[in-house]
Every structure is written in structure tokens, then in C-alpha cells.
Write a protein that holds these residues in place. Structure first.
Motif, PDB file in Angstrom:
ATOM      1  N   VAL A 253     -43.069   3.525  33.561  1.00 31.90           N
ATOM      2  CA  VAL A 253     -42.145   4.630  33.834  1.00 31.90           C
ATOM      3  C   VAL A 253     -42.945   5.922  33.883  1.00 31.90           C
ATOM      4  CG1 VAL A 253     -40.230   3.463  32.686  1.00 31.90           C
ATOM      5  CG2 VAL A 253     -41.658   5.042  31.389  1.00 31.90           C
ATOM      6  N   LEU A 254     -42.341   6.970  34.462  1.00 27.97           N
ATOM      7  CA  LEU A 254     -43.007   8.259  34.591  1.00 27.97           C
ATOM      8  C   LEU A 254     -43.104   8.948  33.242  1.00 27.97           C
ATOM      9  CD1 LEU A 254     -41.262   9.526  37.843  1.00 27.97           C
ATOM     10  CD2 LEU A 254     -43.531   8.467  37.624  1.00 27.97           C
ATOM     11  N   ASP A 255     -44.096   9.849  33.116  1.00 29.84           N
ATOM     12  CA  ASP A 255     -44.321  10.540  31.851  1.00 29.84           C
ATOM     13  C   ASP A 255     -43.139  11.392  31.429  1.00 29.84           C
ATOM     14  OD1 ASP A 255     -46.734   9.346  31.709  1.00 29.84           O
ATOM     15  OD2 ASP A 255     -47.915  11.122  32.212  1.00 29.84           O
ATOM     16  N   ASP A 256     -42.325  11.877  32.380  1.00 27.64           N
ATOM     17  CA  ASP A 256     -41.185  12.696  32.005  1.00 27.64           C
ATOM     18  C   ASP A 256     -39.908  11.868  31.820  1.00 27.64           C
ATOM     19  OD1 ASP A 256     -40.773  12.005  34.614  1.00 27.64           O
ATOM     20  OD2 ASP A 256     -40.329  14.036  35.344  1.00 27.64           O
ATOM     21  N   ASP A 257     -40.049  10.577  31.831  1.00 27.19           N
ATOM     22  CA  ASP A 257     -38.919   9.687  31.593  1.00 27.19           C
ATOM     23  C   ASP A 257     -38.465   9.830  30.142  1.00 27.19           C
ATOM     24  OD1 ASP A 257     -37.896   6.820  30.670  1.00 27.19           O
ATOM     25  OD2 ASP A 257     -37.598   6.983  32.839  1.00 27.19           O
ATOM     26  N   PRO A 258     -37.154   9.665  29.858  1.00 29.64           N
ATOM     27  CA  PRO A 258     -36.679   9.742  28.465  1.00 29.64           C
ATOM     28  C   PRO A 258     -37.406   8.780  27.526  1.00 29.64           C
ATOM     29  CG  PRO A 258     -34.828   9.832  29.971  1.00 29.64           C
ATOM     30  CD  PRO A 258     -36.044   9.550  30.818  1.00 29.64           C
ATOM     31  N   ALA A 259     -37.834   7.623  28.031  1.00 26.90           N
ATOM     32  CA  ALA A 259     -38.556   6.679  27.185  1.00 26.90           C
ATOM     33  C   ALA A 259     -39.873   7.277  26.713  1.00 26.90           C
ATOM     34  CB  ALA A 259     -38.815   5.376  27.939  1.00 26.90           C
ATOM     35  N   ALA A 260     -40.581   7.969  27.622  1.00 24.65           N
ATOM     36  CA  ALA A 260     -41.843   8.592  27.249  1.00 24.65           C
ATOM     37  C   ALA A 260     -41.609   9.717  26.245  1.00 24.65           C
ATOM     38  CB  ALA A 260     -42.559   9.119  28.495  1.00 24.65           C
ATOM     39  N   GLU A 261     -40.531  10.482  26.448  1.00 24.39           N
ATOM     40  CA  GLU A 261     -40.216  11.557  25.511  1.00 24.39           C
ATOM     41  C   GLU A 261     -39.880  10.998  24.137  1.00 24.39           C
ATOM     42  OE1 GLU A 261     -37.134  13.992  27.089  1.00 24.39           O
ATOM     43  OE2 GLU A 261     -38.155  14.344  29.005  1.00 24.39           O
ATOM     44  N   LEU A 262     -39.117   9.887  24.106  1.00 26.03           N
ATOM     45  CA  LEU A 262     -38.775   9.255  22.837  1.00 26.03           C
ATOM     46  C   LEU A 262     -40.036   8.762  22.134  1.00 26.03           C
ATOM     47  CD1 LEU A 262     -36.436   8.339  20.993  1.00 26.03           C
ATOM     48  CD2 LEU A 262     -36.454   6.160  22.257  1.00 26.03           C
ATOM     49  N   LEU A 263     -40.947   8.170  22.883  1.00 24.49           N
ATOM     50  CA  LEU A 263     -42.204   7.692  22.310  1.00 24.49           C
ATOM     51  C   LEU A 263     -42.983   8.849  21.703  1.00 24.49           C
ATOM     52  CD1 LEU A 263     -44.384   5.529  21.841  1.00 24.49           C
ATOM     53  CD2 LEU A 263     -45.175   5.946  24.198  1.00 24.49           C
ATOM     54  N   GLU A 264     -43.074   9.965  22.428  1.00 27.12           N
ATOM     55  CA  GLU A 264     -43.819  11.114  21.919  1.00 27.12           C
ATOM     56  C   GLU A 264     -43.164  11.700  20.670  1.00 27.12           C
ATOM     57  OE1 GLU A 264     -46.769  12.566  22.425  1.00 27.12           O
ATOM     58  OE2 GLU A 264     -47.126  10.733  23.592  1.00 27.12           O
ATOM     59  N   ASP A 265     -41.831  11.765  20.654  1.00 28.36           N
ATOM     60  CA  ASP A 265     -41.136  12.250  19.456  1.00 28.36           C
ATOM     61  C   ASP A 265     -41.475  11.360  18.258  1.00 28.36           C
ATOM     62  OD1 ASP A 265     -39.959  14.306  20.819  1.00 28.36           O
ATOM     63  OD2 ASP A 265     -37.998  13.334  21.036  1.00 28.36           O
ATOM     64  N   GLY A 266     -41.431  10.063  18.468  1.00 22.12           N
ATOM     65  CA  GLY A 266     -41.736   9.129  17.386  1.00 22.12           C
ATOM     66  C   GLY A 266     -43.164   9.230  16.913  1.00 22.12           C
ATOM     67  N   LEU A 267     -44.096   9.393  17.840  1.00 27.10           N
ATOM     68  CA  LEU A 267     -45.509   9.513  17.458  1.00 27.10           C
ATOM     69  C   LEU A 267     -45.753  10.807  16.686  1.00 27.10           C
ATOM     70  CD1 LEU A 267     -47.275   8.184  20.680  1.00 27.10           C
ATOM     71  CD2 LEU A 267     -47.163   7.078  18.433  1.00 27.10           C
ATOM     72  N   ALA A 268     -45.082  11.877  17.096  1.00 25.54           N
ATOM     73  CA  ALA A 268     -45.231  13.142  16.366  1.00 25.54           C
ATOM     74  C   ALA A 268     -44.736  12.991  14.932  1.00 25.54           C
ATOM     75  CB  ALA A 268     -44.470  14.257  17.082  1.00 25.54           C
ATOM     76  N   GLU A 269     -43.583  12.310  14.752  1.00 23.42           N
ATOM     77  CA  GLU A 269     -43.058  12.112  13.407  1.00 23.42           C
ATOM     78  C   GLU A 269     -43.951  11.179  12.602  1.00 23.42           C
ATOM     79  OE1 GLU A 269     -38.300  12.714  14.482  1.00 23.42           O
ATOM     80  OE2 GLU A 269     -39.034  10.756  13.820  1.00 23.42           O
ATOM     81  N   LEU A 270     -44.420  10.113  13.216  1.00 23.36           N
ATOM     82  CA  LEU A 270     -45.286   9.180  12.501  1.00 23.36           C
ATOM     83  C   LEU A 270     -46.567   9.863  12.061  1.00 23.36           C
ATOM     84  CD1 LEU A 270     -45.902   6.283  11.547  1.00 23.36           C
ATOM     85  CD2 LEU A 270     -46.843   5.834  13.837  1.00 23.36           C
ATOM     86  N   GLY A 271     -47.153  10.649  12.941  1.00 24.19           N
ATOM     87  CA  GLY A 271     -48.375  11.358  12.578  1.00 24.19           C
ATOM     88  C   GLY A 271     -48.162  12.345  11.452  1.00 24.19           C
ATOM     89  N   GLU A 272     -47.044  13.071  11.491  1.00 23.32           N
ATOM     90  CA  GLU A 272     -46.757  14.033  10.435  1.00 23.32           C
ATOM     91  C   GLU A 272     -46.508  13.333   9.106  1.00 23.32           C
ATOM     92  OE1 GLU A 272     -46.496  17.753   8.776  1.00 23.32           O
ATOM     93  OE2 GLU A 272     -47.208  17.109  10.769  1.00 23.32           O
ATOM     94  N   LEU A 273     -45.805  12.224   9.131  1.00 23.70           N
ATOM     95  CA  LEU A 273     -45.576  11.452   7.915  1.00 23.70           C
ATOM     96  C   LEU A 273     -46.898  10.997   7.308  1.00 23.70           C
ATOM     97  CD1 LEU A 273     -44.043   9.742   5.833  1.00 23.70           C
ATOM     98  CD2 LEU A 273     -43.619   8.044   7.618  1.00 23.70           C
ATOM     99  N   LEU A 274     -47.788  10.483   8.130  1.00 22.82           N
ATOM    100  CA  LEU A 274     -49.075   9.998   7.626  1.00 22.82           C
ATOM    101  C   LEU A 274     -49.915  11.143   7.054  1.00 22.82           C
ATOM    102  CD1 LEU A 274     -49.889   7.512  10.516  1.00 22.82           C
ATOM    103  CD2 LEU A 274     -49.355   6.901   8.147  1.00 22.82           C
TER     104      LEU A 274
END
Length: 463
Positions: A253-274
Motif C-alpha cells: 500500500v502507499l505510504d499515505d495509506d491509513p494502514a501506514a499511518e496506523l503502523l507509524e503511530d504504533g511504532l512511535a508509541e512502542l518506541g516511547e514506551l521502550l
């Protein structure tokens, strides 16, 4: 006919109950130190509520009256049927909805109660067991920082149990947004089913999971390989970039797809948690992208916890973020929580011989009885000790003193109290430490045992 015990319903011996209570006290104290208030909910919930979230239909124990008549017009309908709660999260969600007007949000609660789950008993798994939960619930919104706090508080509670012999723990974290965003970005549009399958990875292995992904969600070999590659990632904050690389390699899917945005949101939260967890609890929290959590109400961070050196026991503490478990249609109460499997922890402590009680009874002193005529005097000594918080019992019979000492020894009671009448009529009091043999004069109004002998304690098994 000989009776057989019911499997999956643990009944601890007295010394084990002392250990259990010590474990519960440590956990409760840690929770309270972090501002969590104690609540308790009823054991039963409407069956419709228990079946509403996740794959639980095979696990719920249903309640019914023995003499219930299904043909009676007043008989319970399906909507009225009750079941024993299988966890503490679903009843807590109902509790929040019913008491929202009396709670201050964010509301931080802890709850230690038994739950019932109709699954096959095995090592560390029971049909009746005690859980110790914490949750933080907001009204409408809940700040992300609580997703960091909850696993750290649980880790500290388990860390405090190391003084009782518990091995160190490792908290494994993931984020459901990462998983869902990744699965959607590689073309799998049924992420809940993918998560449910990946959650079986530790039980059935990668080959079986790949087959289930193909059969049940139509995954191609490349998609199944990507899912397994994601689940294999673990480590510190560097995992975030490894997920991004893996997603870029398999993305459809394209980088601006909602799936990509959801992935980035999750990675940002995971990184901050760690990052925050490493600052507050160094070396305890690590990313593990195989952590999926099969229940479908999780929406953000998810957690599982293992005992180091005892990983075969599975997770002893798990939970995560949920955004819509509690809602009345007008207000939504998002939350994050984690649950310690107290009975599972205890089962390993006992089976591995890691902990023991200093004695099996609360009694510190056995008051001897010279003869039945003087039993009231022995009772008076015991009462004087009890008035000052010293647990005391009176010998069951006026046997020879040697036999009464053996009674104390068999029960693990460290001290025996003797009364004797002198020639002038005065009563002489002496107390004997039966471990050392030391015997000294004592006054029931002032004598104190050493602090370590006042109450039975849970201690690591020597060696």
C-alpha cells in the motif's frame, strides 16, 4: 468408593497459604504505593457480557439452579443467564459504567480476586485461580503515559517478590497498532484473525501458523513469511527501525495509506514506551513482536511477562490498552491494565522449591499445662500474650512436658511457656526456645519474642 480430587482447583497447605498471603501483601502494597485503590466485583456476570469479548465461549462456567425447570414460563431467558467471570477486566468495565458518577477520572484501581476458566488444567494453568489486576481508566480520553506506567508497576510488584524467592522477570511489549498496521500494509485486511493466529505461535510453531494464515485468512507464502518475520523481532528501541525496514520490504500500500499511518503511530508509541521504561526500570522491559494477545479488545500497547529461567511456564502477567471495552453509548471509558497470575506464580514457587514458610502456623508460643486444674492459669498467660499481639496457643492436654514440647516442635511453634508454683505460692514463668534449648524466666506482661519470630514469614528456600 475412593474420592478423587478435582484437578485445576488448587488448595494450598497451611505453610503454602502463608506464602500466598505474603505474596498478596507485597503485590497490594506495591499497587497502593503507586496510587491504585482497591475494589472488588461480584463473582458472576450476565452471560451475554462474558461472551461479548474475545474467544471465551468454551471457557465460561455457567450458573443454573439444580431444580430449574426449562418449561417454566418464569425460567431464565438466555439474556438472564449468569456465568462466573473468567477475568477481572470484563466485570471491571461493567463496574466503571455503573459507578461512573462516583469515580474520579483517571481512575486507578487494583483488584485481587479468584476467577474461573474452563480450560484444561496443566502446569501453571488452573480452572480456579487468583489474579491481581491494575487498571487506569479515563473518561473519553486516557494519556499514553499510563501505557508506560502499568507494566512498570507490575514489574516492580514482581521485583519486590524476589525477596521471597521469585526469579527475575522480563516484560515483553508490543503494540496492536504496529501489528494491525503492518498486516494491512502487506495486504491482509483481517488483522484481528491474523492476530489470533499469530498468538498461537509459541504453542504450535511457525510452520503451523503459516499454514493457518494461508487456510484461514488467505495469506500468500510471502505474506505469511512477513508475518512470521515480524513476530521474530525482539530487543530494545532499535526494533522500531527494523519493523520499518521489514514493512518497506513487503509493503503493498502507499505510504499515505491509513494502514501506514496506523503502523507509524504504533511504532512511535512502542518506541516511547521502550525509552521511558529503560529510564525507569532498566533492563526489565523489552520489545517482542510475537506478543499478540488473542482477546480482541486490545487497541494499543500489549504486555506479557516471563520468569527468567522458567520461560516454559508461559506468561505470568499480561494485559494491554483498550479503548472501547467500557461504553454506555454516550461516554466511552478507555483504559489500560495488566494482570498478575498469582496462582501461576505460586505454583512455580512451590513446584521448584523456591520459597518456604518459617513455620506453618501463626502461633509463636505454646503455653504448657501442668495439669487440668491449672489450665485457667495457662489460658490467662496466653491471653496476656495475645493482648500484646503475640500469637499464642495452649497445649491440648496436660501431658508430660517433654510430650508438650514435641507437640510444639511438630507444629513449628518456636517457644514453649512453662508455669510452676513455688513453695511460697508464687508462680514462676519460664519460656523455652525449643530450637536452641535456651530457657529463661519471663513475664507475660513484658516478654517479647525476636521480631522474626512474631509471625510466620515467607523466605527463599536455603541453597
Amino acid at each position: 468408593m475412593a474420592r478423587t480430587s478435582l484437578s485445576g482447583f488448587p488448595e494450598w497447605l497451611p505453610a503454602q497459604r502463608i506464602v500466598e498471603q505474603a505474596v498478596l501483601d507485597v503485590i497490594a502494597e506495591t499497587f497502593e504505593l503507586h496510587g491504585y485503590a482497591s475494589v472488588a466485583t461480584r463473582a458472576v456476570e450476565p452471560l451475554t457480557e462474558l461472551l461479548r469479548k474475545g474467544e471465551t465461549s468454551k471457557e465460561v462456567y455457567v450458573l443454573s439452579r439444580l431444580q430449574a425447570d426449562p418449561s417454566d414460563p418464569a425460567a431464565e431467558s438466555d439474556a438472564d443467564r449468569l456465568g462466573l467471570h473468567f477475568d477481572l477486566t470484563v466485570p471491571f468495565a461493567r463496574y466503571v459504567l455503573e459507578n461512573a458518577g462516583h469515580l474520579a477520572f483517571p481512575f486507578k484501581r487494583y483488584q485481587i480476586q479468584p476467577v474461573w476458566r474452563g480450560e484444561r488444567p496443566q502446569d501453571g494453568r488452573f480452572r480456579e485461580f487468583v489474579q491481581a489486576d491494575i487498571d487506569v481508566v479515563g473518561d473519553g480520553t486516557l494519556p499514553f503515559h499510563y501505557e508506560v506506567e502499568v507494566p512498570i508497576v507490575a514489574a516492580r510488584a514482581l521485583g519486590a517478590l524476589r525477596e521471597l524467592g521469585l526469579p527475575p522477570v522480563r516484560v515483553l511489549v508490543n503494540n496492536r497498532k504496529v501489528a494491525e498496521g503492518f498486516y494491512r500494509s502487506i495486504g491482509l485486511d483481517r488483522p484481528e484473525e491474523v492476530l489470533r493466529i499469530v498468538d498461537k505461535l509459541a504453542k504450535v510453531g511457525p510452520a503451523r501458523v503459516a499454514g493457518m494464515l494461508a487456510d484461514e485468512v488467505g495469506a500468500s507464502s510471502d505474506q505469511a513469511e512477513a508475518c512470521l518475520a515480524l513476530a521474530s523481532l525482539s530487543g530494545g528501541v532499535e526494533v522500531v527501525e527494523r519493523v520499518r525496514s521489514l514493512a518497506a520490504e513487503h509493503r503493498v500500500v502507499l505510504d499515505d495509506d491509513p494502514a501506514a499511518e496506523l503502523l507509524e503511530d504504533g511504532l512511535a508509541e512502542l518506541g516511547e514506551l521502550l525509552r521511558q521504561a529503560e529510564d525507569r526500570a532498566p533492563g526489565v522491559v523489552t520489545a517482542d513482536l510475537s506478543v499478540a494477545r488473542g482477546l480482541d479488545y486490545y487497541t494499543g500497547s500489549v504486555y506479557e511477562t516471563v520468569l527468567l529461567g522458567h520461560e516454559n511456564l508461559g506468561s505470568i502477567c499480561s494485559g494491554g490498552r483498550y479503548d472501547s471495552l467500557a461504553s454506555d453509548g454516550r461516554r466511552t471509558f478507555p483504559g489500560v491494565g495488566i494482570s498478575i497470575g498469582v496462582s501461576r506464580v505460586l505454583s512455580r514457587l512451590f513446584s521448584a522449591g523456591l520459597v518456604e514458610a518459617t513455620r506453618a502456623v501463626p502461633t509463636a508460643v505454646l503455653v504448657a499445662v501442668a495439669d487440668e486444674a491449672t489450665r485457667p492459669a495457662s489460658d490467662a498467660v496466653a491471653d496476656a500474650l495475645r493482648d500484646r499481639g503475640i500469637a499464642a496457643d495452649v497445649a491440648p492436654s496436660a501431658a508430660k512436658f517433654g510430650k508438650q514440647i514435641r507437640v510444639a516442635d511438630r507444629r513449628g511453634i518456636p517457644y514453649v511457656w512453662f508455669l510452676s508454683t513455688q513453695d511460697d505460692g508464687a508462680v514462676r514463668h519460664e519460656v523455652k526456645d525449643i530450637r536452641s534449648g535456651e530457657q529463661v524466666e519471663a513475664d507475660p506482661a513484658t516478654w517479647e519474642p525476636p521480631a522474626q519470630d512474631r509471625r510466620p514469614r515467607a523466605v527463599p528456600t536455603p541453597g
